[in-house]
Enzyme design. Sequence first.
Site, PDB file in Angstrom:
ATOM      1  N   HIS A 131       0.834  -1.207   0.000  1.00  0.00           N
ATOM      2  CA  HIS A 131       0.000   0.000   0.000  1.00  0.00           C
ATOM      3  C   HIS A 131       0.873   1.263   0.000  1.00  0.00           C
ATOM      4  O   HIS A 131       0.552   2.243  -0.676  1.00  0.00           O
ATOM      5  CB  HIS A 131      -0.901   0.028   1.238  1.00  0.00           C
ATOM      6  CG  HIS A 131      -1.836  -1.144   1.360  1.00  0.00           C
ATOM      7  ND1 HIS A 131      -1.714  -2.079   2.356  1.00  0.00           N
ATOM      8  CD2 HIS A 131      -2.896  -1.522   0.614  1.00  0.00           C
ATOM      9  CE1 HIS A 131      -2.685  -2.986   2.230  1.00  0.00           C
ATOM     10  NE2 HIS A 131      -3.412  -2.675   1.182  1.00  0.00           N
ATOM     11  N   LYS A 141      -0.457  -6.939  -8.163  1.00  0.00           N
ATOM     12  CA  LYS A 141      -0.629  -8.194  -7.430  1.00  0.00           C
ATOM     13  C   LYS A 141      -2.048  -8.721  -7.633  1.00  0.00           C
ATOM     14  O   LYS A 141      -2.251  -9.915  -7.762  1.00  0.00           O
ATOM     15  CB  LYS A 141      -0.366  -7.984  -5.949  1.00  0.00           C
ATOM     16  CG  LYS A 141      -0.474  -9.282  -5.221  1.00  0.00           C
ATOM     17  CD  LYS A 141      -0.524  -9.117  -3.740  1.00  0.00           C
ATOM     18  CE  LYS A 141      -1.044 -10.385  -3.148  1.00  0.00           C
ATOM     19  NZ  LYS A 141      -2.471 -10.354  -2.914  1.00  0.00           N
ATOM     20  N   ASP A 142      -3.007  -7.820  -7.643  1.00  0.00           N
ATOM     21  CA  ASP A 142      -4.392  -8.187  -7.946  1.00  0.00           C
ATOM     22  C   ASP A 142      -4.651  -7.799  -9.402  1.00  0.00           C
ATOM     23  O   ASP A 142      -5.404  -6.875  -9.699  1.00  0.00           O
ATOM     24  CB  ASP A 142      -5.339  -7.464  -6.979  1.00  0.00           C
ATOM     25  CG  ASP A 142      -5.013  -7.811  -5.536  1.00  0.00           C
ATOM     26  OD1 ASP A 142      -5.312  -8.930  -5.133  1.00  0.00           O
ATOM     27  OD2 ASP A 142      -4.424  -6.972  -4.822  1.00  0.00           O
ATOM     28  N   SER A 191      -2.177  -8.430   3.175  1.00  0.00           N
ATOM     29  CA  SER A 191      -2.801  -8.380   4.501  1.00  0.00           C
ATOM     30  C   SER A 191      -3.117  -9.790   4.999  1.00  0.00           C
ATOM     31  O   SER A 191      -3.128 -10.046   6.196  1.00  0.00           O
ATOM     32  CB  SER A 191      -4.092  -7.567   4.441  1.00  0.00           C
ATOM     33  OG  SER A 191      -3.858  -6.326   3.826  1.00  0.00           O
TER      34      SER A 191
HETATM   35  P1  AMP Z   1      -6.218  -4.393  -0.369  1.00  0.00           P
HETATM   36  O1  AMP Z   1      -6.131  -3.534   0.839  1.00  0.00           O
HETATM   37  O2  AMP Z   1      -5.630  -5.758  -0.184  1.00  0.00           O
HETATM   38  O3  AMP Z   1      -7.589  -4.405  -0.993  1.00  0.00           O
HETATM   39  O4  AMP Z   1      -5.277  -3.726  -1.441  1.00  0.00           O
HETATM   40  C1  AMP Z   1      -5.397  -2.369  -1.775  1.00  0.00           C
HETATM   41  C2  AMP Z   1      -4.522  -2.083  -2.965  1.00  0.00           C
HETATM   42  O5  AMP Z   1      -3.168  -2.407  -2.646  1.00  0.00           O
HETATM   43  C3  AMP Z   1      -4.892  -2.919  -4.188  1.00  0.00           C
HETATM   44  O6  AMP Z   1      -4.754  -2.113  -5.339  1.00  0.00           O
HETATM   45  C4  AMP Z   1      -3.846  -4.003  -4.164  1.00  0.00           C
HETATM   46  O7  AMP Z   1      -3.593  -4.535  -5.441  1.00  0.00           O
HETATM   47  C5  AMP Z   1      -2.649  -3.255  -3.635  1.00  0.00           C
HETATM   48  N1  AMP Z   1      -1.659  -4.182  -3.084  1.00  0.00           N
HETATM   49  C6  AMP Z   1      -1.876  -5.160  -2.169  1.00  0.00           C
HETATM   50  N2  AMP Z   1      -0.746  -5.856  -1.943  1.00  0.00           N
HETATM   51  C7  AMP Z   1       0.195  -5.313  -2.753  1.00  0.00           C
HETATM   52  C8  AMP Z   1       1.581  -5.593  -2.995  1.00  0.00           C
HETATM   53  N3  AMP Z   1       2.224  -6.578  -2.366  1.00  0.00           N
HETATM   54  N4  AMP Z   1       2.223  -4.829  -3.900  1.00  0.00           N
HETATM   55  C9  AMP Z   1       1.593  -3.832  -4.546  1.00  0.00           C
HETATM   56  N5  AMP Z   1       0.309  -3.514  -4.362  1.00  0.00           N
HETATM   57  C10 AMP Z   1      -0.388  -4.237  -3.477  1.00  0.00           C
END
Ligand code: AMP
Length: 284
Positions: free
Chosen positions: A41, A153-154, A190
């Site tokens: 993040h 990653k997503d 996470s």
């Molecule tokens: P999340 O809180 O898991 O929904 O992720 C929020 C954003 O952070 C999304 O755009 C994810 O793709 C990005 N994200 C999560 N993990 C990573 C990572 N290891 N590297 C880069 N971006 C990430």
Amino acid sequence: MTDIARSTRVVRTRAELREALGGLPRPIGFVPTMGWLHVGHRSLMQRARAEDATTVVSIFVNPRQFGAPSDLEQYPRAEARDVEICAEEGVALVFAPAVEEVYPPGFDTTVSVGAVARPLEGAARPGHFEGVATVVAVLFNLVGAERAYFGRKDYQQLLVIRQMARDLAIATEVVGLPTVRAPDGLAVSSRNVHLSPAERVAAPVVHRALAGAVAAWQRGERSADALRRMMSDALAGEPLANPEYVSVADARTLRELEVVEAPALLSTAVRFGSTRLIDNEPLE
Ligand code: AMP
């Protein structure tokens, strides 16, 4: 909370958000998250900070994108720490709404993206991308940012959101950024917090499997089946890893390939106990 943390304003309602946004310099860079913030993040916030005059982060664990209620309940939360991280990264505004603020009583619209949302995560997690596209459409409209930042990653999520924003004529530009990894290759997530110590030791096999197939492709392997088999074999070597799928797909459509010619995406979803990890590597 630290001194810098106080320079980050936290708002919880649509009205507060609108009022706060009015006084902030543009362009705005927006980073939507579900909290439990980590270095992945942070990398998105850092890019926003470099490119935009104001960085806005949302922290919202979106119930509509979870299948099992237990998965939603177990999703880790630590808002005070998250706000400190935002402050360290120079974030001006954090939008941390309650569920009813995002989905007020009577909310009855679902955003459903087509072909790109169907395979892989779409097939494995029915309803997931409807939940994602719906919440991101609402957040994009509330924040009205010039740019929004997402992790590769997503990767499929990134494609789904791009499609949604284009089709719904949302002016926010969708920017995709590289996956941040631990030194042993595990993609930071996470969800990694739920891995047992033994599972955490085993989990880098996910990236090793992808990296092995990337190396084979670099040596000239173009058979998608051969690459899938290499990934499956690598994952099979780790008893704690339970693969759900391994994929070699067209990087734009996510259709499974027979021969790797155009830009492609290697991706996999693997369970370690009750924790489900996803990862991918591009072939370009
Ligand atoms: P999340 O809180 O898991 O929904 O992720 C929020 C954003 O952070 C999304 O755009 C994810 O793709 C990005 N994200 C999560 N993990 C990573 C990572 N290891 N590297 C880069 N971006 C990430």
